[in-house]
Design a protein around this motif. Structure first.
Motif, PDB file in Angstrom:
ATOM      1  N   TYR A 196      28.135  34.292  44.138  1.00 30.55           N
ATOM      2  CA  TYR A 196      28.079  32.837  44.079  1.00 30.55           C
ATOM      3  C   TYR A 196      28.792  32.182  45.256  1.00 30.55           C
ATOM      4  N   SER A 197      29.771  32.856  45.819  1.00 31.96           N
ATOM      5  CA  SER A 197      30.416  32.358  47.034  1.00 31.96           C
ATOM      6  C   SER A 197      29.407  32.302  48.189  1.00 31.96           C
ATOM      7  N   ARG A 198      28.568  33.325  48.284  1.00 25.66           N
ATOM      8  CA  ARG A 198      27.543  33.334  49.335  1.00 25.66           C
ATOM      9  C   ARG A 198      26.506  32.225  49.129  1.00 25.66           C
ATOM     10  N   LEU A 257      33.493  27.828  38.854  1.00 29.45           N
ATOM     11  CA  LEU A 257      32.941  27.687  40.193  1.00 29.45           C
ATOM     12  C   LEU A 257      32.343  26.291  40.340  1.00 29.45           C
ATOM     13  N   GLU A 316      32.363  27.231  45.262  1.00 30.88           N
ATOM     14  CA  GLU A 316      33.780  27.413  45.549  1.00 30.88           C
ATOM     15  C   GLU A 316      34.529  27.726  44.261  1.00 30.88           C
ATOM     16  N   LEU A 317      35.431  28.697  44.324  1.00 32.55           N
ATOM     17  CA  LEU A 317      36.242  29.081  43.176  1.00 32.55           C
ATOM     18  C   LEU A 317      37.290  28.001  42.938  1.00 32.55           C
ATOM     19  N   LEU A 342      31.528  36.769  41.609  1.00 35.17           N
ATOM     20  CA  LEU A 342      32.197  35.749  42.410  1.00 35.17           C
ATOM     21  C   LEU A 342      31.785  35.834  43.874  1.00 35.17           C
ATOM     22  N   ALA A 343      31.636  37.034  44.390  1.00 39.63           N
ATOM     23  CA  ALA A 343      31.188  37.195  45.777  1.00 39.63           C
ATOM     24  C   ALA A 343      29.769  36.665  45.951  1.00 39.63           C
TER      25      ALA A 343
END
Length: 66
Positions: free
Chosen positions: A28-30, A55, A34-35, A25-26
């Motif tokens: 793909y956030s970078r 996501l 968005e979750l 999750l970290a």
């Protein structure tokens, strides 16, 4: 009588199998995702960590599961 024309898909969502949900999750956030939703199963010993996440990105969506 002929068959109706096929309906084109509106979007395609990739389902990604991951071993470390928090790390994934970290990552793909970078990348700008968005979750949008998660699932934490009841009665498990995973300390409340999600086992599934949705996501959403500008050009693509992704589901992740452990």
């Amino acid at each position: 009588m002929s068959a109706p024309p096929p309906v084109p898909p509106r979007n395609l969502v990739a389902m990604l199998q991951v071993t470390d949900m928090a790390r994934s999750l970290a990552f793909y956030s970078r990348l700008g995702f968005e979750l949008r939703n998660t699932h934490v199963p009841d009665g498990t010993d995973n300390d409340g960590a999600p086992v599934w996440a949705w996501l959403e990105g500008r050009a693509a969506d992704a589901d992740e599961g452990q």
